[in-house]
Design an enzyme around this catalytic site. Structure first.
Site, short mmCIF file in Angstrom:
data_model
loop_
_atom_site.label_atom_id
_atom_site.label_comp_id
_atom_site.label_asym_id
_atom_site.label_seq_id
_atom_site.Cartn_x
_atom_site.Cartn_y
_atom_site.Cartn_z
CE1 TYR A 131 0.44 2.32 9.52
CE2 TYR A 131 0.25 0.26 10.74
CZ TYR A 131 -0.26 1.17 9.83
OH TYR A 131 -1.47 0.94 9.23
CG HIS A 151 -1.76 -1.16 1.40
ND1 HIS A 151 -2.03 -1.71 2.62
CD2 HIS A 151 -2.41 -1.93 0.50
CE1 HIS A 151 -2.83 -2.76 2.48
NE2 HIS A 151 -3.07 -2.92 1.20
CG ASP A 208 -4.35 -5.93 0.31
OD1 ASP A 208 -4.44 -4.77 -0.16
OD2 ASP A 208 -3.95 -6.14 1.47
CE LYS A 219 2.14 3.55 5.66
NZ LYS A 219 1.55 2.34 5.07
#
Length: 186
Positions: free
Chosen positions: A131, A61, A169, A71
């Site tokens: 995260y 992603h 996905d 991130k």
């Protein structure tokens, strides 16, 4: 903290200094000052957490500009293979990926700057990831690359028949069909 360079510009692995004694351990999981000095001057604005079971693969992603995200990923329970793919058009490493095992035992963190697709696969019975993101989630800006793109040939460290995906996905494009999303800035 110890910063380990990867073969891709901007992508780094971070190992904290861990203090152990008979009671257990202590480490500083994040210091804005030290991160800015040693890695990048990033201002994180959102923290996320996910829990998944063995075989769950989330990714690959990203968020498109102007909502792109950097991130800082870590695992607090279990083990995952964490992967970042360089999507920066013009980058000498465009289309290359870096994979790192993150676990509750090694306490490593993976910094993924803007311009990368990100995904992970759970290698343990269960995993909990935390995260930090430097931009807020914007659903209208979602993008992705299919997890099993043959041009990437990522070894997810589990058999393909054990991979568990969301419906979303399963339907992402190949990298070659993505087009220019991010520009490389040295």
């Amino acid at each position: 903290m110890n910063v380990i360079e990867t073969g891709i510009d901007g992508l780094v692995i971070i190992e904290p200094r861990i203090f152990r004694d008979p009671r257990g351990y202590f480490f500083e999981s994040f210091s804005q000052r030290e991160f800015s000095e040693k890695v990048s001057p990033v201002d994180f604005v959102q923290d996320n957490e996910s829990r998944s079971s063995y075989g769950v693969l989330r990714g690959l992603h990203f968020q498109k500009p102007p909502f792109a995200q950097a991130k800082l990923v870590r695992v607090i329970k279990g083990r995952v293979l964490d992967v970042a793919v360089d999507l920066r058009t013009g980058s000498p490493t465009y289309g290359r990926y870096e994979a790192v095992e993150l676990s509750e035992d090694n306490h490593r963190q993976f910094f993924i700057p803007r311009g990368f697709a990100h995904g992970f696969c759970v290698l343990s019975d269960e995993a909990v990831l935390q995260y930090k993101c430097d931009n807020y989630y914007a659903p209208q800006s979602e993008g992705a690359v299919i997890w099993n793109d043959p041009d990437l040939a990522i070894d997810w460290m589990i058999p393909a028949e054990d991979v568990i995906l969301s419906d979303k996905d399963r339907k992402h494009p190949y990298l070659r069909d993505l087009g220019d999303v991010f520009a490389y800035k040295k």
